[in-house]
Design an enzyme around this catalytic site. Structure first.
Site, PDB file in Angstrom:
ATOM      1  N   CYS A 127       0.844  -1.188   0.000  1.00 49.66           N
ATOM      2  CA  CYS A 127       0.000   0.000   0.000  1.00 49.66           C
ATOM      3  C   CYS A 127       0.883   1.244   0.000  1.00 49.66           C
ATOM      4  CB  CYS A 127      -0.831  -0.050   1.265  1.00 49.66           C
ATOM      5  SG  CYS A 127      -1.646   1.480   1.627  1.00 49.66           S
ATOM      6  N   THR A 150      -0.708   4.439   0.204  1.00 52.02           N
ATOM      7  CA  THR A 150      -1.606   5.538   0.576  1.00 52.02           C
ATOM      8  C   THR A 150      -0.919   6.566   1.476  1.00 52.02           C
ATOM      9  OG1 THR A 150      -3.539   4.140   0.347  1.00 52.02           O
ATOM     10  CG2 THR A 150      -3.805   6.071   1.739  1.00 52.02           C
TER      11      THR A 150
HETATM   12  P1  5GP Z   1      -0.894  -6.834   4.048  1.00 52.46           P
HETATM   13  O1  5GP Z   1      -1.412  -8.025   4.804  1.00 52.46           O
HETATM   14  O2  5GP Z   1      -0.272  -7.205   2.756  1.00 52.46           O
HETATM   15  O3  5GP Z   1      -0.019  -5.953   4.883  1.00 52.46           O
HETATM   16  O4  5GP Z   1      -2.184  -5.941   3.729  1.00 52.46           O
HETATM   17  C1  5GP Z   1      -3.255  -6.407   2.982  1.00 52.46           C
HETATM   18  C2  5GP Z   1      -4.269  -5.304   2.797  1.00 52.46           C
HETATM   19  O5  5GP Z   1      -3.707  -4.191   2.081  1.00 52.46           O
HETATM   20  C3  5GP Z   1      -5.469  -5.662   1.948  1.00 52.46           C
HETATM   21  O6  5GP Z   1      -6.402  -6.466   2.618  1.00 52.46           O
HETATM   22  C4  5GP Z   1      -6.020  -4.282   1.590  1.00 52.46           C
HETATM   23  O7  5GP Z   1      -6.817  -3.737   2.611  1.00 52.46           O
HETATM   24  C5  5GP Z   1      -4.758  -3.451   1.478  1.00 52.46           C
HETATM   25  N1  5GP Z   1      -4.417  -3.225   0.064  1.00 52.46           N
HETATM   26  C6  5GP Z   1      -4.344  -4.126  -0.932  1.00 52.46           C
HETATM   27  N2  5GP Z   1      -3.990  -3.558  -2.098  1.00 52.46           N
HETATM   28  C7  5GP Z   1      -3.847  -2.239  -1.838  1.00 52.46           C
HETATM   29  C8  5GP Z   1      -3.519  -1.120  -2.643  1.00 52.46           C
HETATM   30  O8  5GP Z   1      -3.234  -1.203  -3.835  1.00 52.46           O
HETATM   31  N3  5GP Z   1      -3.504   0.101  -2.012  1.00 52.46           N
HETATM   32  C9  5GP Z   1      -3.811   0.222  -0.692  1.00 52.46           C
HETATM   33  N4  5GP Z   1      -3.816   1.449  -0.163  1.00 52.46           N
HETATM   34  N5  5GP Z   1      -4.093  -0.823   0.105  1.00 52.46           N
HETATM   35  C10 5GP Z   1      -4.129  -2.041  -0.470  1.00 52.46           C
END
Ligand code: 5GP
Length: 354
Positions: A192, A194
């Site tokens: 992400c 953001t």
């Molecule tokens: P991780 O477990 O990889 O740290 O986080 C997974 C979460 O990241 C997903 O469930 C979703 O909420 C968030 N996420 C997935 N793709 C994106 C993206 O392209 N941009 C953002 N801002 N968040 C994402």
């Protein structure tokens, strides 16, 4: 004048769980760990449906929320939010061949008309699927709240997951609009961007503590979504009060993760990308809309084999944590958790790898 909230907000990396004196008894430590019960049973506020399972779930991302992933996770009692890009026909075929695991799956959708139509077709064609996951990057708009109300009106007895938000007042609003489970997390995800692109976010541990409190006050539930980098982070999310923990990156790179395995310089790799990355947008909507920055990364992760080994590792960490704080079951973990703030997590003298 801009306001500054001076309360300190914490992430998983800022804390550890303090061990507690326990009355748990067993012949051996191994026996003790083995006996910890990770199953949870929830009854949801609005749909009145119940969930029985281990509340660890795969994210609804292209490469993680796959049918192959769901089969393995379900065999361990865990849940998968299936990504929204399977066709209605693919869903029907999968449901026919795997009727026993449908209780561990959610259908995902955004807020568009076409997503709603497709989701409705899947749910009407496969009545055994009871979970709907509606998520948008920013769950703070009135349009989103209205959409949650509309979905609730059309599907009164389905479990409705809605997100993503990070503050108590919005958790309450979404629950009152008809959601059962609120997905919590803005910006903590492994792919992400953001926080870099928009400068918006909330440290995940504090978000979970505050949102769980708000949800539980109304009889609602929450998912801690994003930011877990190791089994210990999953423990901390549950300790903070999450009812479910959703994982993307920790489930990437496996046989069951979507996408090709790439071989480079003798090393096996798999592609993993954010759902609003340029990769995902090129694949699904023909490019990044020019009014919107891509807020996701594309990365190559080391190939990690069967996801069964990873899930066992995560569940093993959870069981171990429970014994350290004297919890005989996952249900007791948050009640028995005291976090201590730390300046260092691990000793990295021999590198940061396992
Ligand atoms: P991780 O477990 O990889 O740290 O986080 C997974 C979460 O990241 C997903 O469930 C979703 O909420 C968030 N996420 C997935 N793709 C994106 C993206 O392209 N941009 C953002 N801002 N968040 C994402």
């Amino acid at each position: 004048m801009p306001r500054i909230d001076n309360d300190i907000k914490l992430d998983f990396k800022d804390v550890l769980v303090r061990p507690k004196r326990s009355t748990l008894k067993s012949r051996s430590e191994v026996q003790l760990v083995k006996r910890v019960n990770l199953m949870r049973s929830y009854t949801f506020r609005n749909s009145k449906q119940t969930y029985d399972g281990i509340p660890v779930m795969a994210a609804n991302m292209d490469t993680v929320g796959t049918f192959e992933m769901a089969k393995v996770l379900a065999s361990h009692g865990c849940f998968t939010t299936i990504h929204k890009h399977y066709t209605v026909e693919a869903w029907k075929e999968f449901a026919e061949n795997n009727p026993d695991i449908l209780k561990y799956l959610a259908v995902s959708a955004g807020v568009s008309e076409s997503d709603f139509i497709k989701m409705s077709a899947i749910l009407e064609g496969i009545p055994a699927i009871k979970y709907i996951c509606i998520d948008v990057a920013n769950g703070y708009s009135e349009v989103f709240v209205q959409h949650v109300k509309d979905v609730r009106a059309k599907f009164p007895t389905h479990v409705l997951v809605a997100g993503n938000v990070v503050t108590g007042e919005m958790v309450e609003e979404l629950i009152l609009a008809g959601a059962d489970i609120i997905k919590v997390g803005i910006g903590p995800g492994s792919v992400c961007t953001t926080r870099k692109k928009a400068g918006v976010g909330y440290p995940q541990l504090s978000a979970v503590i505050e949102c769980a409190d708000a949800a539980h006050g109304l009889g609602g539930h929450i998912i801690s979504d994003g930011g877990c980098t190791c089994p210990g982070d999953v423990v901390k999310a549950f300790g903070a009060g999450a009812d479910f923990v959703m994982l993307g990156g920790m489930f990437a790179g496996h046989d069951q993760s979507g996408g090709e395995t790439i071989e480079r310089n003798g090393k096996k790799l798999k592609l993993f990308y954010g759902m609003s990355s340029a990769t995902a947008m090129n694949k699904h909507v023909g490019g990044v809309a020019n009014y919107r920055a891509s807020e996701g990364k594309t990365v190559e992760v080391t190939y990690r084999g069967d996801v069964s080994d990873t899930i066992k590792d995560i569940l093993g960490g959870l069981r171990s944590a429970c014994t350290y704080v004297g919890a005989a079951k996952l249900k007791e973990l948050s009640r028995r958790t005291t976090f201590i703030r730390v300046t260092q997590q691990t000793n990295n003298i021999f590198g940061n790898t396992t």
